[in-house]
Motif scaffolding. Structure first.
Motif, PDB file in Angstrom:
ATOM      1  N   TRP A  22       0.845  -1.187   0.000  1.00  0.00           N
ATOM      2  CA  TRP A  22       0.000   0.000   0.000  1.00  0.00           C
ATOM      3  C   TRP A  22       0.884   1.243   0.000  1.00  0.00           C
ATOM      4  N   ASP A  23       0.320   2.330  -0.425  1.00  0.00           N
ATOM      5  CA  ASP A  23       1.054   3.587  -0.450  1.00  0.00           C
ATOM      6  C   ASP A  23       0.160   4.688   0.089  1.00  0.00           C
ATOM      7  N   TRP A  24       0.768   5.743   0.513  1.00  0.00           N
ATOM      8  CA  TRP A  24       0.038   6.881   1.039  1.00  0.00           C
ATOM      9  C   TRP A  24      -0.641   7.609  -0.118  1.00  0.00           C
ATOM     10  N   HIS A  25      -1.748   8.271   0.168  1.00  0.00           N
ATOM     11  CA  HIS A  25      -2.513   8.942  -0.895  1.00  0.00           C
ATOM     12  C   HIS A  25      -1.861  10.247  -1.343  1.00  0.00           C
ATOM     13  N   THR A  28       4.971  10.882   0.044  1.00  0.00           N
ATOM     14  CA  THR A  28       5.698  10.983   1.311  1.00  0.00           C
ATOM     15  C   THR A  28       7.041  10.278   1.167  1.00  0.00           C
ATOM     16  N   GLN A  32       8.168   1.333   3.777  1.00  0.00           N
ATOM     17  CA  GLN A  32       7.478   0.193   4.399  1.00  0.00           C
ATOM     18  C   GLN A  32       8.386  -0.468   5.435  1.00  0.00           C
ATOM     19  N   GLY A  52      -4.031   2.858  -0.712  1.00  0.00           N
ATOM     20  CA  GLY A  52      -4.269   3.306   0.657  1.00  0.00           C
ATOM     21  C   GLY A  52      -5.709   3.189   1.123  1.00  0.00           C
ATOM     22  N   MET A 132      -4.925   5.836  11.231  1.00  0.00           N
ATOM     23  CA  MET A 132      -4.742   6.870  10.225  1.00  0.00           C
ATOM     24  C   MET A 132      -6.078   7.457   9.725  1.00  0.00           C
ATOM     25  N   TYR A 133      -6.998   6.583   9.346  1.00  0.00           N
ATOM     26  CA  TYR A 133      -8.306   7.021   8.849  1.00  0.00           C
ATOM     27  C   TYR A 133      -9.386   6.120   9.416  1.00  0.00           C
ATOM     28  N   GLU A 139      -3.095  -1.930  13.170  1.00  0.00           N
ATOM     29  CA  GLU A 139      -1.814  -1.553  12.584  1.00  0.00           C
ATOM     30  C   GLU A 139      -0.739  -2.325  13.331  1.00  0.00           C
TER      31      GLU A 139
END
Length: 154
Positions: A22-25, A28, A32, A52, A132-133, A139
């Motif tokens: 996964w990657d940040w939206h 950054t 990983q 993400g 995070m969201y 996590e």
């Protein structure tokens, strides 16, 4: 650095970014994971797709499996396995009370135990208000020492 420098420097750093992670939206510089010498640091892994987005919203078992698969990919990228993990930190969101908290934790732990060898790593599990969201329930971060899967019995 040259290959000779890599051999002479036991603390050579290798960034770990397995394909399909996964990657940040937003862009950054985060990674990983990192391999520094024989030690691998796996950054916090969420149950997210490559973009993400939450995978398995509301389902702690799906999210736990997805997170532990993500940790596995980072470990493998650094040349380690779950047997090499010496420290495991788990952060989980559960807004339930009473027996529902225990049931949530047991579901999460049953999946975690599918990945962990015996004896397992030193572990910490922390119940948090949020990640995070919205939608993320777990996590996980880990520290591994490559080749440490063999141990001396006490």
């Amino acid at each position: 650095m040259t290959q000779v420098d890599d051999i002479l420097n036991p603390l050579t750093r290798q960034r770990l970014m397995p394909p399909g992670s996964w990657d940040w939206h937003i862009p950054t510089p985060f990674s990983q994971g990192w391999r520094v010498g024989d030690t691998i640091f796996v950054g916090g892994q969420l149950s997210a797709d490559e973009h993400g987005n939450v995978v398995g919203e509301g389902d702690i078992e799906v999210q736990t499996r997805n997170v532990f698969d993500a940790v596995t990919r980072v470990l493998e990228e650094g040349g380690a396995t779950w047997s090499d993990v010496v420290k495991l930190n788990t952060y989980y969101c559960c807004n339930e009370t009473g027996d529902a908290v225990r049931e949530f934790w047991e579901k999460m732990t049953r999946v975690r135990l599918e990945y962990l060898p015996t004896p397992g790593p030193a572990g910490t599990a922390v119940r948090v208000a949020g990640l995070m969201y919205e939608g993320f329930l777990i996590e996980v971060e880990a520290i591994a020492v490559v080749g440490s899967g063999k141990f001396l019995a006490p």
